[in-house]
Design an enzyme around this catalytic site. Structure first.
Site, mmCIF file in Angstrom:
data_model
loop_
_atom_site.group_PDB
_atom_site.id
_atom_site.type_symbol
_atom_site.label_atom_id
_atom_site.label_comp_id
_atom_site.label_asym_id
_atom_site.label_seq_id
_atom_site.Cartn_x
_atom_site.Cartn_y
_atom_site.Cartn_z
ATOM 1 N N SER A 123 0.820 -1.208 0.000
ATOM 2 C CA SER A 123 0.000 0.000 0.000
ATOM 3 C C SER A 123 0.855 1.260 0.000
ATOM 4 C CB SER A 123 -0.953 0.003 1.201
ATOM 5 O OG SER A 123 -0.269 -0.339 2.369
ATOM 6 N N HIS A 144 -3.029 -3.379 -6.024
ATOM 7 C CA HIS A 144 -3.416 -2.849 -4.721
ATOM 8 C C HIS A 144 -4.917 -2.989 -4.493
ATOM 9 C CE1 HIS A 144 -3.748 0.775 -1.804
ATOM 10 N NE2 HIS A 144 -3.463 -0.313 -1.146
ATOM 11 N N GLU A 156 -6.040 -0.908 -7.694
ATOM 12 C CA GLU A 156 -5.092 -0.020 -8.372
ATOM 13 C C GLU A 156 -3.994 -0.892 -8.977
ATOM 14 O OE1 GLU A 156 -5.381 4.074 -5.702
ATOM 15 O OE2 GLU A 156 -3.900 2.580 -5.127
ATOM 16 N N ASN A 194 -4.820 6.746 -1.741
ATOM 17 C CA ASN A 194 -4.204 7.192 -0.483
ATOM 18 C C ASN A 194 -3.535 8.551 -0.612
ATOM 19 O OD1 ASN A 194 -5.034 5.189 1.202
ATOM 20 N ND2 ASN A 194 -3.259 3.884 0.825
HETATM 21 P P1 NAI Z 1 -1.412 -8.831 8.100
HETATM 22 O O1 NAI Z 1 -0.455 -8.526 9.189
HETATM 23 O O2 NAI Z 1 -2.834 -9.091 8.423
HETATM 24 O O3 NAI Z 1 -0.867 -10.123 7.302
HETATM 25 C C1 NAI Z 1 0.451 -10.288 6.861
HETATM 26 C C2 NAI Z 1 0.771 -11.778 6.870
HETATM 27 O O4 NAI Z 1 1.999 -11.979 6.187
HETATM 28 C C3 NAI Z 1 0.925 -12.370 8.271
HETATM 29 O O5 NAI Z 1 0.107 -13.494 8.384
HETATM 30 C C4 NAI Z 1 2.415 -12.718 8.358
HETATM 31 O O6 NAI Z 1 2.660 -13.881 9.118
HETATM 32 C C5 NAI Z 1 2.760 -12.955 6.915
HETATM 33 N N1 NAI Z 1 4.150 -12.723 6.578
HETATM 34 C C6 NAI Z 1 4.977 -11.783 7.055
HETATM 35 N N2 NAI Z 1 6.179 -11.891 6.477
HETATM 36 C C7 NAI Z 1 6.120 -12.931 5.605
HETATM 37 C C8 NAI Z 1 7.026 -13.504 4.682
HETATM 38 N N3 NAI Z 1 8.261 -13.039 4.557
HETATM 39 N N4 NAI Z 1 6.599 -14.541 3.923
HETATM 40 C C9 NAI Z 1 5.348 -15.010 4.063
HETATM 41 N N5 NAI Z 1 4.438 -14.500 4.918
HETATM 42 C C10 NAI Z 1 4.817 -13.454 5.666
HETATM 43 O O7 NAI Z 1 -1.249 -7.669 7.029
HETATM 44 P P2 NAI Z 1 -2.304 -7.145 5.953
HETATM 45 O O8 NAI Z 1 -3.105 -6.063 6.541
HETATM 46 O O9 NAI Z 1 -2.987 -8.314 5.331
HETATM 47 O O10 NAI Z 1 -1.323 -6.465 4.886
HETATM 48 C C11 NAI Z 1 -0.545 -7.208 3.991
HETATM 49 C C12 NAI Z 1 -0.053 -6.303 2.875
HETATM 50 O O11 NAI Z 1 -1.157 -5.683 2.222
HETATM 51 C C13 NAI Z 1 0.861 -5.176 3.320
HETATM 52 O O12 NAI Z 1 1.813 -4.943 2.317
HETATM 53 C C14 NAI Z 1 -0.099 -3.998 3.439
HETATM 54 O O13 NAI Z 1 0.562 -2.756 3.290
HETATM 55 C C15 NAI Z 1 -1.018 -4.277 2.259
HETATM 56 N N6 NAI Z 1 -2.353 -3.678 2.339
HETATM 57 C C16 NAI Z 1 -3.061 -3.671 3.512
HETATM 58 C C17 NAI Z 1 -4.339 -3.119 3.557
HETATM 59 C C18 NAI Z 1 -5.144 -3.136 4.826
HETATM 60 O O14 NAI Z 1 -6.147 -2.426 4.886
HETATM 61 N N7 NAI Z 1 -4.779 -3.930 5.821
HETATM 62 C C19 NAI Z 1 -4.943 -2.501 2.366
HETATM 63 C C20 NAI Z 1 -4.149 -2.631 1.169
HETATM 64 C C21 NAI Z 1 -2.897 -3.170 1.183
#
Ligand code: NAI
Length: 503
Positions: A123, A144, A156, A194
């Site tokens: 993001s 995105h 996006e 954003n």
């Molecule tokens: P989250 O913390 O809920 O999930 C991330 C997951 O990735 C966790 O389960 C973690 O164990 C795993 N993880 C971490 N490092 C890893 C690796 N090296 N290899 C494999 N798995 C790994 O995070 P979320 O909110 O799902 O965000 C994930 C991505 O999406 C980030 O890049 C965030 O910026 C992006 N994003 C988030 C949004 C939101 O509203 N939460 C919206 C749009 C994008």
């Protein structure tokens, strides 16, 4: 021959909030999906949670049992990335950490077929920075999604300097196949949504910082303009920690351009742990009563006075005022050729804001905010000059109420609430278009679908006109000085091409 993206196997890396949602959407579109997470058991847990959530949708009649079984069966949690070596599409949704993403994509390049699509759901990170170390950085595209992924239609499709257009086009088509609306964005801080959305929060925070209005008043005014939620209640919902982090990241990524400067008001909330709904307290205490509720509004039966009334200026606001006065059989003069828009009663004036304060404009002056919605009871901000007569201070809101607005008195601040917010959203969108981040059409689409705005910034621009927007932003700039309120050169160009320039 290249595989077919619509039937290819999908690998989702990261089984958190976003990864689970992406896996669900891909499986619902018919793909076989492998779900991987580096934390042992996380992918299997996410799969179980997804099965339970989807089962709940069957009970509510949203999906059939067969659809759910098929979707759940198409998803396989995997313990090693190499187990998905045949995948044609990989979408990364791991922790927002550049180095972790670098390592992952270098590894994916080795494991997956040479024509596999490689996408990142980042993001805030630059696509080129994520591609660092890859042998073929041109394969990497930003995809995105918005949270919650199954419900939010926008995707996006983000291209870095190195991304090839074919890969971006494939991701774009894939998003469409999954029932999403895709927009193209160039990899710049905040991408489209954003970035353009920053002023929605920033203007509210500025108003709070200068104590021009309360959170509930600001929210009521923006809801009165057709937004589903006001900025304060929305920040409470997003979480101040998350919203503050996004603002900081856009600020830092723009080399500390003052336009994106974070707010001390929000920092204080974060420091106090008042993160919003999730902590039970933010701008409001939760569970909160409907903030700034105007549902009990009733317009007065008669005009506050009937003598020496003039409706000035042209356009929808003046038309609306004239129509209401006619309904009340109120005699008035129509003065089309006027430097301002609004109502004149004797020498007192109720003026549509042009960005200047009431005090700046004269004595018996009240200014009102830009009305976008003319439904009875829509909250509308107004203010009056400090030295206005008691009679006019009492009459001005009664006139606004006669015109169907629920008047919200705020301090005499430049551009009031809605006008300054909209002007700055338009200004930001104009800069984004000038800088090639997105097209006007995609900016409109992105803001309506990504953050549920009632209209896109260029639709507002079309109805309000570039000259009025520029006047407003210039007035804010004159009032505040600094860099925040600088008019986009694109907007000035647009105004000149509308009027044939200075000459
Ligand atoms: P989250 O913390 O809920 O999930 C991330 C997951 O990735 C966790 O389960 C973690 O164990 C795993 N993880 C971490 N490092 C890893 C690796 N090296 N290899 C494999 N798995 C790994 O995070 P979320 O909110 O799902 O965000 C994930 C991505 O999406 C980030 O890049 C965030 O910026 C992006 N994003 C988030 C949004 C939101 O509203 N939460 C919206 C749009 C994008």
């Amino acid at each position: 021959m290249r595989h077919n993206d619509q039937t290819a196997d999908v690998l989702v890396i990261g089984a958190g909030v976003m990864g689970s949602g992406i896996a669900q959407v891909a499986a619902q579109a018919g793909h076989r999906v492998s779900l991987y997470d580096s934390r042992a058991g996380a992918a299997a847990d996410a799969h179980e949670r997804l099965a339970a959530t989807l089962a709940g949708l069957v009970e509510r009649g949203k999906l059939t049992g067969d659809e759910v079984t098929a979707t759940v069966e198409r998803i396989t949690p995997i313990a090693e990335l190499t187990a998905a070596g045949d995948a044609g599409i990989a979408i990364e949704a791991i922790v927002e950490d550049r180095e972790a993403k670098n390592r992952l994509f270098v590894q994916l390049e080795r494991i997956l077929p040479a024509d596999a699509l490689l996408a990142s759901n980042t993001s805030s990170l630059s696509i080129d920075a994520i591609a660092r170390g890859m042998t073929q950085p041109e394969r990497l595209v930003g995809m995105h999604f918005f949270n919650p992924v199954p419900l939010m239609r926008l995707v996006e499709v983000v291209s870095g300097l190195q991304t090839d257009s074919d890969s971006a086009a494939r991701v774009f088509a894939l998003a469409g196949h999954w029932g999403k609306t895709a927009v193209h964005a160039r990899s710049t801080p905040g991408f489209i949504v954003n970035r353009i959305a920053r002023p929605f929060y920033a203007e509210a925070l500025n108003l709070l910082q200068e104590r021009a209005a309360e959170a509930a008043e600001i929210d009521a005014c923006l809801r009165g303009a057709g937004f589903r939620m006001g900025p304060c209640e929305l920040m409470d919902l997003i979480g101040h920690d998350v919203n503050f982090a996004v603002t900081r990241s856009v600020f830092e990524a723009n080399f500390f351009d003052k336009r994106y400067q974070p707010s001390l008001v929000q920092q204080a909330l974060v420091e106090a742990g008042h993160l919003g709904r999730k902590s039970g307290r933010g701008f409001y205490d939760y569970p909160a009563a409907g903030a700034g509720d105007t549902s009990g509004f009733r317009p007065p039966d008669a005009p506050p006075s009937r003598d020496n009334i003039g409706v000035r200026g042209q356009g929808p606001v003046a038309e609306h005022m004239a129509a209401i006065l006619q309904q009340h059989n109120c005699r008035f003069e129509r003065i089309n050729d006027s430097k301002w828009i609004g109502l004149q009663v004797d020498s007192a004036r109720l003026r549509l804001t042009d960005g200047r304060t009431a005090a700046e404009l004269g004595r018996d002056i009240a200014v009102f905010d830009l009305p976008l919605v003319h439904e009875p009871g829509s909250a509308l901000a107004w203010s009056h000059a400090e030295r206005a007569s008691a009679n006019w201070v009492e009459q001005a809101p009664r006139w606004l109420a006669l015109f169907g607005f629920a008047p919200q008195q705020v301090e005499d601040t430049p551009g009031l609430v809605v006008a300054r917010t909209l002007a700055m959203l338009i200004n930001e969108a104009a800069d984004a278009v000038q800088q090639g981040v997105c097209s006007e059409v995609d900016a409109n689409r992105a803001m309506c679908l990504g953050v549920n705005y009632p209209a896109g910034p260029f639709e507002w621009l079309a109805s309000w006109g570039p000259a009025a927007v520029i006047r407003l932003v210039d007035a804010l700039d004159a009032a505040y000085r600094g860099e925040r309120y600088r008019v986009s050169p694109w907007l000035r160009q647009r105004a000149w091409s509308d009027t044939g320039g200075h000459a």
